[in-house]
Design an enzyme around this catalytic site. Structure first.
Site, PDB file in Angstrom:
ATOM      1  CG  HIS A   1      -1.879   1.106   1.298  1.00  0.00           C
ATOM      2  ND1 HIS A   1      -2.482   1.502   2.467  1.00  0.00           N
ATOM      3  CD2 HIS A   1      -2.353   1.958   0.346  1.00  0.00           C
ATOM      4  CE1 HIS A   1      -3.281   2.522   2.231  1.00  0.00           C
ATOM      5  NE2 HIS A   1      -3.210   2.819   0.958  1.00  0.00           N
TER       6      HIS A   1
ATOM      7  CD  GLU B   1      -2.470   2.845  -3.559  1.00  0.00           C
ATOM      8  OE1 GLU B   1      -2.872   4.010  -3.312  1.00  0.00           O
ATOM      9  OE2 GLU B   1      -2.966   1.824  -3.045  1.00  0.00           O
ATOM     10  CG  HIS B   2      -0.022   6.180  -0.523  1.00  0.00           C
ATOM     11  ND1 HIS B   2      -0.656   7.319  -0.086  1.00  0.00           N
ATOM     12  CD2 HIS B   2      -0.916   5.167  -0.343  1.00  0.00           C
ATOM     13  CE1 HIS B   2      -1.871   7.006   0.358  1.00  0.00           C
ATOM     14  NE2 HIS B   2      -2.040   5.704   0.221  1.00  0.00           N
TER      15      HIS B   2
ATOM     16  CD  GLU C   1       2.343  10.374  -0.172  1.00  0.00           C
ATOM     17  OE1 GLU C   1       1.375   9.602  -0.308  1.00  0.00           O
ATOM     18  OE2 GLU C   1       2.217  11.612  -0.201  1.00  0.00           O
TER      19      GLU C   1
ATOM     20  CD  GLU D   1      -5.408   5.755   1.645  1.00  0.00           C
ATOM     21  OE1 GLU D   1      -5.571   4.518   1.580  1.00  0.00           O
ATOM     22  OE2 GLU D   1      -4.894   6.415   0.728  1.00  0.00           O
TER      23      GLU D   1
END
Length: 692
Positions: free
Chosen positions: A19, A22-23, A93, A100
């Site tokens: 994850h 991805e950022h 990030e 999130e």
């Protein structure tokens, strides 16, 4: 762009790394080193972007105004060729990933999913913390992990052309779009062409365990999960969907119908979800989620016993090809008349499909019920046994249990695990009898067969009007009509605004009206469910001081459905057992109404905008004081002065729209009309007497 790598690839010492990767891909590339370049370009040209990480794939997608597509692709392609993964951007990030996670922190479904991961065996692909947060990534650094190097290694091992699937939807010709792809993506590294199967023979969960999880909301949810083998390659047979259709059915003879009659459950869903935790190369996870009443919570063992009675019924009754044929007809109909969706969502969906379906079924695969295989269904049914089952109970009623309370480390959720007695296992494996009220569903009478377009036949000339026109205008009924000449699909939309008497004049009246509507929807559920399966949807809601009834979907059986709804509504009398259950559901809904900030802000906005607004806490206090006799005394007055105004739009002729108005008139308004005629006759008689 869908990349065939996800959170199953997280190293144990850096959970949430996929994850985080991805950022980090958004944070600049060799060609465009400014970390805001991509987002800035999209926002300047009417666009937006997003990405999501699943267990076995990661998907990146964007949309932008047509003339700026190539410029966006120029900034997008380097994500997969030369990302910078800037060290100075990593701290920010990490905070974005943490943000999130914090949004999911109060979600009961997320908390339950993480508990299931936490309690799976060490070393199993499920035994992960997929979200990632500041703590998981900071802990990795404290353990000496070089996060940037780990990200680059994960990228080098998994971001290559063989497992990347790209979809571009644009206004240019296919040749031009293809030229752009060759120009911009030709430097993506090559690699093997297939995804590696993540096969693992370890059981997903320890058998014989019951987990009780403390809920954030005021709910009682029983979740039963069974682990099935991976069925990716059996997508044309859809054995799991066949079983989901039967176990999740809501008609007479179904599990839910039986549990509602007992007063144990208010809703039930069943099936293999689309998300990666439920549908992966490791296993397919079949989930049955039952929303229990207070009495159902106390009787959860009996609820599970009924589930196994129904499973025994399915084993004793050979798989039925006619049921598969119904699902096939619905799937083909759904595909043939699929409605357009947002293009970035559609591109992402197709990119995912390219990972799992062969070329000829990339678009059609999820709709396909092509091969009837009763042996596969029987084989899959063999996994629905206590040995493959996990039991979770999510409830606010948690503190009354005396077992040792544990804490899931990432969400901090409190939970208890209990051993299930072997005697229960024996009872569930082979129930001594099947209750005669349980049986397979009846054939679905709402599946359409007429898909003809009104006005397509030259002999059928329909008036072409720009605006809806009024075709019925009577004292108690007004119907507007507009034929669809734009979309030319066999669908219709009908909306009816029903004025009732004093349904919104006080908190008490409003709550009684809500009770009436919810009980009526409960009474109609069997009919509405069958129609919904056939893609003919219904909504009955309170809009201000009126009731709104909407029927929309394939038009062939719309009148049939309306007749059934109105016939049931006309003779509806609430029962004491359903009143108790629906009242309990409403109390729970009122308590949970403002649990999320987004819901609370919408609630406050309406409080400011509406002239009359009944506070949810006042409604809860009022509801608690109401009895069935209060409601039965209220209903006749509520329905004593009906006025109906409706709009019929879509694939309907004017005669069909008038027929719809006739259904209302004959079902609901005949008594009103008779009273009106009696008054008119009396008035004429008085006039005659005066004249004489």
């Amino acid at each position: 762009m869908c990349v065939g790598m996800g959170s199953f690839s997280d190293p144990c010492e850096a959970q949430g790394l996929a994850h985080f990767l991805e950022h980090m891909l958004f944070m600049g590339s060799s060609e465009f080193p400014d970390e805001n370049e991509y987002d800035s370009y999209l926002s300047k040209h009417g666009g937006s972007s997003n990405a999501y990480t699943e267990t076995e794939y990661t998907c990146y997608h964007f949309e932008v105004n047509r003339e700026f597509l190539k410029g966006a692709l120029k900034r997008f392609a380097p994500f997969f060729i030369s990302p910078l993964v800037k060290a100075e951007a990593m701290e920010r990030e990490v905070l974005a990933v943490d943000s999130e996670f914090n949004q999911a922190l109060q979600s009961d479904s997320c908390r339950l999913l993480q508990l299931q991961c936490h309690t799976s065996p060490p070393g199993h692909p499920f035994n992960r913390f997929f979200w990632g947060n500041k703590k998981s990534l900071a802990d990795a650094i404290e353990k000496g992990v070089n996060l940037r190097e780990e990200i680059l290694q994960l990228y080098r091992e998994n971001y290559y052309g063989g497992i990347m699937k790209l979809v571009i939807i644009g206004g240019e010709s296919l040749d031009i779009l293809e030229d752009w792809v060759l120009e911009l993506f030709s430097n993506v590294r090559e690699g093997k062409k297939s995804l590696g199967d993540n096969q693992n023979n370890l059981p997903i969960w320890t058998p014989g365990k019951l987990y009780r999880l403390e809920a954030v909301k005021d709910v009682h949810v029983l979740e039963l999960t069974w682990s099935l083998p991976c069925l990716h390659k059996e997508y044309l047979k859809k054995a799991e969907d066949y079983l989901a259709h039967l176990l999740g059915h809501e008609g007479r003879g179904s599990l839910l119908y039986f549990l509602k009659a007992k007063g144990w459950a208010s809703s039930l869903s069943a099936g293999v979800g689309d998300e990666g935790m439920r549908r992966s190369s490791v296993a397919y996870v079949f989930v049955m989620s039952v929303h229990l009443t207070d009495s159902g919570l106390d009787k959860f063992q009996e609820v599970i016993g009924v589930v196994y009675q129904y499973l025994k019924l399915l084993r004793q009754t050979a798989p039925q090809e006619w049921i598969f044929k119904e699902l096939q007809d619905i799937g083909n109909m759904d595909f043939r008349f699929a409605e357009e969706q947002p293009q970035d969502d559609y591109a992402a969906e197709l990119a995912e499909n390219m990972l799992f379906y062969p070329d000829e079924h990339i678009i059609y695969g999820e709709y396909a019920f092509e091969e009837w295989d009763d042996k596969l269904i029987e084989h899959i049914l063999s996994f629905f046994s206590p040995e493959y089952m996990r039991i979770d109970i999510l409830s606010k009623s948690f503190d009354k249990y005396s077992q040792v309370v544990q804490s899931e480390p990432w969400f901090g959720s409190r939970y208890i695990d209990e051993d299930i007695p072997e005697s229960l296992f024996q009872l569930w494996r082979n129930p001594p009898e099947i209750d005669p009220a349980l049986h397979l569903p009846l054939k679905n009478e709402y599946i359409p067969s007429d898909f003809s377009i009104r006005g397509a036949d030259k002999s059928e000339v329909l008036e072409n009007v720009e605006y809806p026109k009024c075709i019925v205008d009577q004292p108690l009924l007004k119907i507007w009509y507009k034929h669809d000449r734009t979309f030319k699909v066999p669908r219709a939309n009908t909306y009816f605004l029903i004025t009732v008497k004093e349904g919104y004049t006080s908190t008490r009246n409003f709550v009684l009206t809500e009770l009436f509507v919810n009980l009526l929807k409960d009474e109609l559920n069997e009919i509405l469910y069958q129609a919904g399966v056939a893609k003919l949807e219904t909504a009955l809601t309170i809009v201000g001081d009126k009731l709104e009834l909407k029927l929309y979907g394939f038009n062939d059986k719309l009148s049939t459905l309306l007749c059934k709804i109105l016939a049931v509504s006309r003779s509806f009398i609430p029962s004491s057992d359903r009143f108790k259950v629906i009242k309990e559901d409403m109390e729970r809904a009122f308590k949970n109404a403002n649990m999320k900030p987004l819901n609370h802000s919408a609630y406050l906005r309406l409080q400011l905008l509406r002239e009359n607004f009944w506070d949810v806490d006042d409604r809860l206090a009022c509801l608690r004081s109401l009895s069935l006799s209060d409601l039965t005394a209220f209903i006749p007055g509520l329905l004593s002065q009906l006025h109906i105004e409706g709009l019929c739009h879509g694939n309907l002729s004017e005669e069909e729209a008038i027929h719809i108005s006739d259904i209302f008139r004959s079902t609901f308004l005949c008594n009103h009309y008779q009273q009106t005629k009696d008054i008119e006759s009396a008035f004429c008689l008085c006039q005659l007497v005066r004249a004489l």
